[in-house]
Design a protein around this motif. Structure first.
Motif, mmCIF file in Angstrom:
data_model
loop_
_atom_site.group_PDB
_atom_site.id
_atom_site.type_symbol
_atom_site.label_atom_id
_atom_site.label_comp_id
_atom_site.label_asym_id
_atom_site.label_seq_id
_atom_site.Cartn_x
_atom_site.Cartn_y
_atom_site.Cartn_z
ATOM 1 N N LEU A 52 -28.137 -17.946 51.491
ATOM 2 C CA LEU A 52 -26.867 -17.209 51.461
ATOM 3 C C LEU A 52 -27.022 -16.026 50.510
ATOM 4 O O LEU A 52 -27.228 -16.203 49.315
ATOM 5 C CB LEU A 52 -25.736 -18.128 50.981
ATOM 6 N N VAL A 53 -26.971 -14.826 51.072
ATOM 7 C CA VAL A 53 -27.044 -13.606 50.264
ATOM 8 C C VAL A 53 -25.598 -13.183 50.026
ATOM 9 O O VAL A 53 -24.894 -12.822 50.967
ATOM 10 C CB VAL A 53 -27.834 -12.504 51.013
ATOM 11 N N SER A 54 -25.167 -13.273 48.761
ATOM 12 C CA SER A 54 -23.723 -13.182 48.523
ATOM 13 C C SER A 54 -23.379 -12.270 47.353
ATOM 14 O O SER A 54 -24.051 -12.275 46.326
ATOM 15 C CB SER A 54 -23.190 -14.598 48.237
ATOM 16 N N THR A 55 -22.289 -11.532 47.519
ATOM 17 C CA THR A 55 -21.804 -10.706 46.405
ATOM 18 C C THR A 55 -20.820 -11.484 45.539
ATOM 19 O O THR A 55 -20.435 -11.017 44.482
ATOM 20 C CB THR A 55 -21.072 -9.454 46.931
ATOM 21 N N VAL A 56 -20.385 -12.651 46.034
ATOM 22 C CA VAL A 56 -19.458 -13.475 45.241
ATOM 23 C C VAL A 56 -20.173 -14.754 44.817
ATOM 24 O O VAL A 56 -21.033 -15.245 45.544
ATOM 25 C CB VAL A 56 -18.171 -13.822 46.034
ATOM 26 N N PRO A 57 -19.839 -15.297 43.645
ATOM 27 C CA PRO A 57 -20.562 -16.476 43.174
ATOM 28 C C PRO A 57 -20.453 -17.630 44.173
ATOM 29 O O PRO A 57 -19.404 -17.845 44.770
ATOM 30 C CB PRO A 57 -19.853 -16.842 41.872
ATOM 31 N N VAL A 82 -26.591 -14.327 60.159
ATOM 32 C CA VAL A 82 -25.138 -14.128 60.293
ATOM 33 C C VAL A 82 -24.697 -13.099 59.252
ATOM 34 O O VAL A 82 -24.726 -13.368 58.050
ATOM 35 C CB VAL A 82 -24.366 -15.452 60.079
ATOM 36 N N MET A 83 -24.322 -11.924 59.722
ATOM 37 C CA MET A 83 -23.872 -10.876 58.801
ATOM 38 C C MET A 83 -22.351 -10.971 58.656
ATOM 39 O O MET A 83 -21.609 -10.239 59.297
ATOM 40 C CB MET A 83 -24.264 -9.490 59.353
ATOM 41 N N ALA A 84 -21.917 -11.926 57.812
ATOM 42 C CA ALA A 84 -20.471 -12.086 57.593
ATOM 43 C C ALA A 84 -19.994 -11.181 56.458
ATOM 44 O O ALA A 84 -18.790 -11.057 56.233
ATOM 45 C CB ALA A 84 -20.161 -13.543 57.277
ATOM 46 N N LEU A 135 -33.956 -25.497 61.709
ATOM 47 C CA LEU A 135 -33.678 -24.065 61.884
ATOM 48 C C LEU A 135 -33.459 -23.399 60.523
ATOM 49 O O LEU A 135 -32.988 -24.036 59.582
ATOM 50 C CB LEU A 135 -32.432 -23.869 62.752
ATOM 51 N N ARG A 136 -33.797 -22.110 60.473
ATOM 52 C CA ARG A 136 -33.547 -21.332 59.252
ATOM 53 C C ARG A 136 -32.422 -20.342 59.503
ATOM 54 O O ARG A 136 -32.492 -19.591 60.482
ATOM 55 C CB ARG A 136 -34.804 -20.536 58.869
ATOM 56 N N LEU A 137 -31.435 -20.363 58.633
ATOM 57 C CA LEU A 137 -30.318 -19.431 58.759
ATOM 58 C C LEU A 137 -30.239 -18.517 57.557
ATOM 59 O O LEU A 137 -30.410 -18.971 56.414
ATOM 60 C CB LEU A 137 -28.990 -20.187 58.889
ATOM 61 N N LEU A 138 -29.981 -17.258 57.821
ATOM 62 C CA LEU A 138 -29.745 -16.288 56.762
ATOM 63 C C LEU A 138 -28.311 -15.814 56.937
ATOM 64 O O LEU A 138 -27.938 -15.352 58.018
ATOM 65 C CB LEU A 138 -30.743 -15.131 56.931
ATOM 66 N N VAL A 139 -27.500 -15.993 55.888
ATOM 67 C CA VAL A 139 -26.072 -15.663 55.991
ATOM 68 C C VAL A 139 -25.722 -14.707 54.855
ATOM 69 O O VAL A 139 -26.185 -14.891 53.728
ATOM 70 C CB VAL A 139 -25.211 -16.949 55.875
#
Ligand code: CTP
Length: 420
Positions: free
Chosen positions: A241-246, A279-281, A197-201
Motif C-alpha cells: 500500500l503506497v499511501s499519503t495517509v498513515p 489499484v490506483m485509488a 497474487l501481488r497487489l499494489l494499491v
C-alpha cells in the motif's frame, strides 16, 4: 475421503481444540480421536473447569500434543499467541455460556479465550448448555456478535441433557462437529481467493509543496484505498500500500509512505512490474507548484504568484507499459456523468477497470465511511449502491479478479503466469 467421511481438509491441519467446563466435555475425548484419525494435528486447550469433567491425561494421550490449561504454567512463555498463530482452525466444543461471553467481550481471562483472541484462523464454536441458558438473551446476543464477526457457530441439538432434562442445548454428534469443521476450513479457503497474487494499491491525496509549510492537496481521506489493501491481504494476496495517509502494516500488508505525486510515481514504478493487479485509488494531484519555495513565504512579501506544472500521470504511465495478464484499476471522483467520464478515462489511461463515484452525492466518496460506485470495464458498467468502503473494496477486488481470470484464460496464478 478420510475416516470422518469428509473431503479431507482436516488432513494435516493444525486444530486447536478448546474444551470448556460443561458436562459434554467428556465428548471431547471422542472428538480428539476422530480429528486425529482425520489427519489433523490436535492441540487441546482445557479451561480450569473443563478439567473437572474430563481428564487431561486422557486427552493428552489421544491428541497430538499434551493438553494445555494455563496462560502461565507452560514451558513456552506466551502459549496463546503461538497456539493462535499455528492454528488452521480453532474448535470450541463444548462452548459454555461463560467462554462465549468472554470471547464476545474480548476478555482474555484464560488460555482458551486468549488463544481465541490471538488467532486469525477460522473458529468453530459448538455451544452446549442447559435449555434455559441456551435461550437466555445474553447468550443469544453474544453468539450473534460472534457470528457477525465471522465465527462459525454449530447450533446444539435437542435431546437429553444433564440431570435428565430434555431440550435444546445438547452438543451435536462428533460426526456433525467434524462436518462443520470441514465446512469452516472450506469457507476459509474460499475467502483466500487472492492467495498467490501481488497487489499494489495507492491511497490518499498527494500533497504538493508550495513552500516549507504549505501544500496543495485535495479532500481524499485514503479510506477507500486502505480498505482495498486490507481486504486484499485478508483474501490472501501479498499487498503493498503506497499511501499519503498513515496506515498500519499487517500480515501480508506492507505500507510505503509517500507525500507527493512524484514520490508516489517512483514508489509505484519500483513495484508495478511485479504486481498482478495495480489499484490506483489515490487522488493524485494533477498540478504542482513549479518552483516550491524552500523557506516559508512571508505575508510582507505580498501575494505569491504560484506557477503550476502538470504531475506525471501514474496510471496512464502504467497503462502504456502494461504487461499481458496484469490488471490496472483506476478511480475517478466525478461531479458529472460518472459512467461517461469513467469510460473515457478507462480508454485514455489504458486501464482495465475504472471505479467512478459521484462525489457530489451525500455520504459518497471523500472522507465518508461509505461510498457508492460504478465499476466500468470495457464490456460492462456495474453499479454498487451505497455501502461501506469495505464492501466497495470487496466488489472492486471481485471485479479485478474476474478481469485477471479473463486476461489469463483461467484461474489466476502468481505473477503473470498465465494458467490454463
Ligand atoms: N491518476 C494518476 N496520476 C495522476 C492523476 C490521476 O495516476 N497524475 C490516476 C488516479 O489515481 C485515478 C485516475 O488516474 O485512478 C483518475 O484520476 P483523475 O484525477 O480522475 O483523472 P484525471 O486524468 O486527472 O482526470 P480529469 O482531470 O479529466 O478529471
Amino acid at each position: 475421503m478420510d475416516p470422518a467421511g469428509s473431503p479431507g481438509r482436516l488432513r494435516s491441519a493444525t486444530v486447536v481444540l478448546g474444551v470448556a467446563g460443561g458436562i459434554a466435555a467428556y465428548k471431547a475425548a471422542e472428538l480428539t480421536r476422530r480429528l486425529v484419525e482425520a489427519g489433523a494435528h490436535v492441540c487441546p486447550v482445557l479451561t480450569e473447569s473443563a478439567e473437572r469433567f474430563v481428564g487431561a491425561a486422557t486427552l493428552s494421550a489421544l491428541a497430538s500434543e499434551p493438553v494445555r490449561t494455563s496462560l502461565f504454567e507452560e514451558p513456552e512463555p506466551i502459549p496463546h499467541t503461538s497456539l493462535g498463530q499455528r492454528a488452521d482452525l480453532v474448535i470450541v466444543a463444548p462452548a459454555t455460556a461463560r467462554v462465549i461471553a468472554a470471547y464476545a467481550a474480548g476478555l482474555s481471562s484464560d488460555l482458551l479465550v486468549a488463544t481465541l483472541l490471538a488467532t486469525r484462523a477460522p473458529v468453530l464454536v459448538c455451544p452446549a448448555m442447559h435449555t434455559e441458558m441456551w435461550e437466555h438473551p445474553a447468550v443469544r446476543e453474544n453468539l450473534a456478535t460472534l457470528r457477525r464477526r465471522g465465527v462459525h457457530v454449530l447450533e446444539p441439538d435437542t435431546g437429553r441433557l444433564a440431570g435428565g432434562d430434555v431440550g435444546a442445548g445438547r452438543l451435536p454428534d462428533t460426526a456433525r462437529i467434524l462436518e462443520a469443521a470441514e465446512a469452516a476450513l472450506a469457507a476459509e479457503a474460499g475467502r483466500r481467493d487472492l492467495a498467490g497474487l501481488r497487489l499494489l494499491v495507492t491511497a490518499g491525496g498527494t500533497r504538493e509543496p508550495v513552500d516549507a509549510v504549505r501544500y496543495l492537496s485535495n479532500r481524499s481521506s485514503g479510506k477507500q484505498g486502505r480498505a482495498i489493501a486490507l481486504a486484499a491481504a485478508e483474501r490472501g494476496a501479498e499487498v503493498v500500500l503506497v499511501s499519503t495517509v498513515p496506515a498500519e502494516p499487517g500480515p501480508r500488508l506492507e505500507v510505503v509512505p509517500v507525500e507527493t505525486a512524484e514520490e508516489m510515481a517512483a514508489a509505484v514504478a519500483a513495484r508495478a512490474a511485479g504486481a498482478d493487479v495495480v489499484v490506483m485509488a489515490a487522488a493524485v494531484a494533477d498540478f504542482r507548484p513549479k518552483a516550491p519555495a524552500a523557506t516559508k513565504l512571508k505575508k510582507r512579501d505580498g501575494v505569491p504568484e504560484i506557477v503550476l506544472e502538470p504531475t506525471p500521470d501514474i496510471l496512464a504511465g502504467l497503462g502504456a507499459r502494461k504487461r499481458p495478464g496484469q490488471v490496472l484499476v483506476g478511480f475517478a471522483a466525478e461531479t458529472g456523468d460518472v459512467v461517461a467520464e469513467a469510460r473515457r478515462k478507462l480508454e485514455s489511461k489504458g486501464a482495465d477497470l475504472l471505479v467512478g463515484n459521484d462525489v457530489s452525492a451525500h455520504e459518497v466518496g471523500f472522507g465518508w465511511d461509505t461510498n457508492a460506485v460504478t465499476i466500468v470495464s470495457r464490456t460492462a458498467a456495474v453499479e454498487v449502491p451505497l455501502s461501506s468502503k469495505r464492501e466497495i473494496a470487496e466488489a472492486v477486488l471481485d471485479a479485478a479478479l474476474a478481469e485477471l481470470r479473463a486476461a489469463r484464460g483461467g484461474p489466476p496464478g502468481p505473477q503473470g503466469e498465465p494458467q490454463t
